[in-house]
Enzyme design. Structure first.
Site, mmCIF file in Angstrom:
data_model
loop_
_atom_site.group_PDB
_atom_site.id
_atom_site.type_symbol
_atom_site.label_atom_id
_atom_site.label_comp_id
_atom_site.label_asym_id
_atom_site.label_seq_id
_atom_site.Cartn_x
_atom_site.Cartn_y
_atom_site.Cartn_z
ATOM 1 C CB SER A 105 -0.867 -0.038 1.060
ATOM 2 O OG SER A 105 -1.221 1.080 1.300
ATOM 3 C CE1 TYR A 161 -4.614 -1.969 5.068
ATOM 4 C CE2 TYR A 161 -3.279 -0.209 4.716
ATOM 5 C CZ TYR A 161 -3.976 -1.042 4.161
ATOM 6 O OH TYR A 161 -4.379 -1.384 2.605
HETATM 7 P P1 NAD Z 1 -11.479 -5.978 -0.175
HETATM 8 O O1 NAD Z 1 -12.292 -5.959 1.219
HETATM 9 O O2 NAD Z 1 -12.487 -5.476 -1.334
HETATM 10 O O3 NAD Z 1 -11.172 -7.469 -0.467
HETATM 11 C C1 NAD Z 1 -10.395 -8.223 0.691
HETATM 12 C C2 NAD Z 1 -10.260 -9.601 0.358
HETATM 13 O O4 NAD Z 1 -9.634 -10.193 1.204
HETATM 14 C C3 NAD Z 1 -11.728 -10.299 0.330
HETATM 15 O O5 NAD Z 1 -11.893 -11.187 -0.885
HETATM 16 C C4 NAD Z 1 -11.788 -11.028 1.637
HETATM 17 O O6 NAD Z 1 -12.604 -12.125 1.657
HETATM 18 C C5 NAD Z 1 -10.299 -11.376 1.734
HETATM 19 N N1 NAD Z 1 -9.996 -11.674 3.172
HETATM 20 C C6 NAD Z 1 -10.324 -10.989 4.230
HETATM 21 N N2 NAD Z 1 -9.546 -11.674 5.299
HETATM 22 C C7 NAD Z 1 -9.025 -12.849 4.810
HETATM 23 C C8 NAD Z 1 -8.638 -13.933 5.589
HETATM 24 N N3 NAD Z 1 -8.306 -13.985 6.814
HETATM 25 N N4 NAD Z 1 -8.355 -15.020 4.684
HETATM 26 C C9 NAD Z 1 -8.560 -14.960 3.496
HETATM 27 N N5 NAD Z 1 -9.126 -13.940 2.733
HETATM 28 C C10 NAD Z 1 -9.265 -12.819 3.438
HETATM 29 O O7 NAD Z 1 -10.286 -5.209 0.017
HETATM 30 P P2 NAD Z 1 -9.268 -4.697 -0.988
HETATM 31 O O8 NAD Z 1 -9.326 -3.044 -0.867
HETATM 32 O O9 NAD Z 1 -9.580 -4.999 -2.414
HETATM 33 O O10 NAD Z 1 -7.915 -4.833 -0.517
HETATM 34 C C11 NAD Z 1 -7.029 -5.965 -1.127
HETATM 35 C C12 NAD Z 1 -5.529 -5.652 -0.554
HETATM 36 O O11 NAD Z 1 -5.309 -4.453 -0.983
HETATM 37 C C13 NAD Z 1 -5.414 -5.636 0.980
HETATM 38 O O12 NAD Z 1 -4.269 -6.202 1.320
HETATM 39 C C14 NAD Z 1 -5.386 -4.038 1.233
HETATM 40 O O13 NAD Z 1 -4.833 -3.909 2.328
HETATM 41 C C15 NAD Z 1 -4.687 -3.681 -0.079
HETATM 42 N N6 NAD Z 1 -4.881 -2.315 -0.312
HETATM 43 C C16 NAD Z 1 -5.977 -1.600 -0.714
HETATM 44 C C17 NAD Z 1 -6.314 -0.138 -1.140
HETATM 45 C C18 NAD Z 1 -7.558 0.563 -1.272
HETATM 46 O O14 NAD Z 1 -7.586 1.703 -1.530
HETATM 47 N N7 NAD Z 1 -8.488 -0.599 -1.418
HETATM 48 C C19 NAD Z 1 -4.788 0.328 -1.108
HETATM 49 C C20 NAD Z 1 -3.790 -0.090 -0.931
HETATM 50 C C21 NAD Z 1 -3.835 -1.449 -0.718
#
Ligand code: NAD
Length: 258
Positions: free
Chosen positions: A140, A153
């Site tokens: 991130s 985080y």
């Molecule tokens: P999201 O909530 O849409 O998806 C998260 C996914 O992780 C889902 O499929 C959920 O079921 C799964 N998950 C959660 N806990 C779990 C577990 N214990 N075991 C297996 N699966 C699990 O979130 P997102 O925004 O798509 O985030 C995905 C990644 O990207 C994360 O690591 C997040 O930190 C990172 N990220 C997101 C953003 C953003 O702005 N959305 C920015 C930077 C980084």
């Protein structure tokens, strides 16, 4: 034989975008993540039929090392090999450090950081044996800089970048690369919750809350999309990226350039 990729947390958001991009590039996909069983079955069938690849689903809880090891073994069993691991599963929780619940700290570290370690540990022997492999850690902008209210985080995301460097150096002569992608804001359910909280707190509309969120951090004032992140993941899996090692590649609208 075509190559296979595990994308953790691919039932939603960024993970699903990356799974679709890798499938479009010809990788068989092991999906993973939580959600409604019928919805997951639909995603599994759609990714397969849209891109003409094989798909499977692992219910592994990424906070549990034994589940992760089983997911890797199931991938080899389903497709004949595991070639790419995208450590994407992640959660968020926001509070001041002094109010941050201990169990939320432990959960975020377990999923967002330790899960990536256990995944890498489980795939590396396969990658070394076949002389090819790619690990992509979804970090991130918060792996590079801090923000208030996100102590666990930010610690986990800085940690995963450290892990990325060590794995990359250790595997530098094995045809195996390990890199991190650092997205800025992406409008997924994880961020929508933060938009909703801001709208409620500031008594503003959802659209205004989105604008505020972007304006605070991102000079581009634009969300990065799962498709853009998927294209970067496909590049990191390509031959052209064979010597990209241990990098933390931001796609964040200028957030960390400031
Ligand atoms: P999201 O909530 O849409 O998806 C998260 C996914 O992780 C889902 O499929 C959920 O079921 C799964 N998950 C959660 N806990 C779990 C577990 N214990 N075991 C297996 N699966 C699990 O979130 P997102 O925004 O798509 O985030 C995905 C990644 O990207 C994360 O690591 C997040 O930190 C990172 N990220 C997101 C953003 C953003 O702005 N959305 C920015 C930077 C980084």
């Amino acid at each position: 034989m075509s190559k296979s990729a595990i994308v953790t947390g691919s039932t939603s958001g960024i993970g699903l975008g990356i799974a679709n991009s890798l499938a479009a590039a010809g990788f068989n996909i092991m999906l993973n993540g939580f959600g409604d069983a019928a919805e997951i079955e639909k995603i599994k069938n759609e990714v397969a039929s849209k891109h003409g690849v094989k798909t499977a689903y692992s219910p592994a809880d990424i906070s549990k090392p034994a589940d992760i090891r089983k997911m890797v073994a199931d991938t080899v069993e389903a497709f004949g090999s595991v070639d790419v691991l995208v450590n994407n599963a992640g959660i968020q929780f926001t509070a001041n450090t002094e109010d941050f619940p201990d169990e939320k700290w432990d959960q975020i570290i377990a999923i967002n950081l330790s899960g990536a370690f256990h995944g890498a540990k489980a795939v590396i022997p396969h990658f070394k044996k076949q002389g090819w492999g790619r690990i992509i850690n979804i970090a991130s902008a918060h792996g590079l800089v801090g923000s208030t209210h996100k102590v666990a985080y930010v610690a986990a995301k800085h940690g995963i970048i450290g892990m990325t460097k060590v794995v990359a150096i250790e595997a530098a002569n094995d045809g195996v690369t390990c890199n991190a992608i650092c997205p800025g804001w992406v409008l997924t359910p994880l961020v929508q919750k933060q938009v909703d909280a801001r709208a409620a707190e500031h008594k503003i509309s959802n659209e205004e809350a989105k604008r505020e969120l972007l304006a605070e951090k991102e000079p581009s004032l634009k969300f990065t999309t799962p498709e853009e992140l998927g294209a970067l993941a496909v590049f990191l899996c390509s031959d052209a990226a064979a010597n990209v090692r241990g990098q933390a590649w931001a796609m964040d609208g200028g957030w960390t350039a400031q």
